[in-house]
Design a protein around this motif. Sequence first.
Motif, PDB file in Angstrom:
ATOM      1  N   GLY A  34      47.675  48.173   4.178  1.00  0.00           N
ATOM      2  CA  GLY A  34      46.874  47.693   5.284  1.00  0.00           C
ATOM      3  C   GLY A  34      47.568  47.821   6.617  1.00  0.00           C
ATOM      4  N   ALA A  48      42.938  45.609   8.957  1.00  0.00           N
ATOM      5  CA  ALA A  48      42.182  46.183   7.848  1.00  0.00           C
ATOM      6  C   ALA A  48      43.105  46.342   6.647  1.00  0.00           C
ATOM      7  CB  ALA A  48      41.566  47.524   8.224  1.00  0.00           C
ATOM      8  N   THR A  56      37.710  47.723   0.746  1.00  0.00           N
ATOM      9  CA  THR A  56      38.356  47.372   2.008  1.00  0.00           C
ATOM     10  C   THR A  56      37.987  45.975   2.478  1.00  0.00           C
ATOM     11  OG1 THR A  56      36.540  48.324   3.301  1.00  0.00           O
ATOM     12  CG2 THR A  56      38.369  49.788   2.737  1.00  0.00           C
ATOM     13  N   ASN A  57      38.824  45.458   3.352  1.00  0.00           N
ATOM     14  CA  ASN A  57      38.574  44.216   4.057  1.00  0.00           C
ATOM     15  C   ASN A  57      38.929  44.502   5.515  1.00  0.00           C
ATOM     16  OD1 ASN A  57      38.171  41.614   4.888  1.00  0.00           O
ATOM     17  ND2 ASN A  57      40.036  40.800   3.976  1.00  0.00           N
ATOM     18  N   VAL A  58      37.938  44.441   6.378  1.00  0.00           N
ATOM     19  CA  VAL A  58      38.128  44.828   7.777  1.00  0.00           C
ATOM     20  C   VAL A  58      37.816  43.642   8.671  1.00  0.00           C
ATOM     21  CG1 VAL A  58      37.434  46.435   9.583  1.00  0.00           C
ATOM     22  CG2 VAL A  58      37.511  47.199   7.207  1.00  0.00           C
ATOM     23  N   LYS A  63      35.126  46.016  13.076  1.00  0.00           N
ATOM     24  CA  LYS A  63      34.124  46.657  12.212  1.00  0.00           C
ATOM     25  C   LYS A  63      33.238  47.590  13.011  1.00  0.00           C
ATOM     26  CE  LYS A  63      33.626  43.517   8.283  1.00  0.00           C
ATOM     27  NZ  LYS A  63      32.768  42.545   7.581  1.00  0.00           N
ATOM     28  N   THR A  67      38.391  52.586  11.036  1.00  0.00           N
ATOM     29  CA  THR A  67      38.192  52.990   9.644  1.00  0.00           C
ATOM     30  C   THR A  67      39.544  53.117   8.963  1.00  0.00           C
ATOM     31  OG1 THR A  67      36.187  54.221  10.242  1.00  0.00           O
ATOM     32  CG2 THR A  67      37.194  54.695   8.100  1.00  0.00           C
ATOM     33  N   LEU A  79      44.650  54.671   9.724  1.00  0.00           N
ATOM     34  CA  LEU A  79      43.723  53.839  10.481  1.00  0.00           C
ATOM     35  C   LEU A  79      43.169  54.675  11.630  1.00  0.00           C
ATOM     36  CD1 LEU A  79      42.533  50.957  10.680  1.00  0.00           C
ATOM     37  CD2 LEU A  79      44.277  50.494  12.420  1.00  0.00           C
TER      38      LEU A  79
END
Length: 120
Positions: A34, A48, A56-58, A63, A67, A79
Motif C-alpha cells: 500500500g 490506498a 483494494t481499500n482506497v 477515490k 488508482t 499508485l
Amino acid sequence: VQLQASGGGLVQAGGSLRLSCAALGSILRISEMGWYRQVSGQQREMVAIINRDGTTNVAESVKGRFTISRDNAKNAVYLQMDSLKPEESAVYYCRADRVYIDNGSWSAYWGQGTQVTVSS
C-alpha cells in the motif's frame, strides 16, 4: 527486505504522477501492499492498500482520482495519481505487510518515502 520507491516530484494542480515501489530480497510472497502519505507535523495516513488477490481499500478523499495496482511477480506496487491537489503535497511511503521470506517468517516494511509536491 527493502522497499524502493520512486516517481515523486513536482507537478501542477490537476496534473498526474505515478509512484512505483519494489520490494527486494528473498521474498516468498507479500500479502498486502500500500501507499501512505505524511505532511510534516501531521500523522501518516493511508492512501490506498491492495491485497494479493487484487482487492483494494482506497481513502475516500482520493477515490476516483488515484488508482493502486500491483505486480505480484515483481513484488511491486504502483499508485497512479490523477487530478492532484496542492493539499496532497506530502511524503508518500510505500508499505508491504505480511512479507513472507524464505525461512517462513513474516514482517512488515516501509519504503524510504518519496516527495510529491503539487503547486497551485
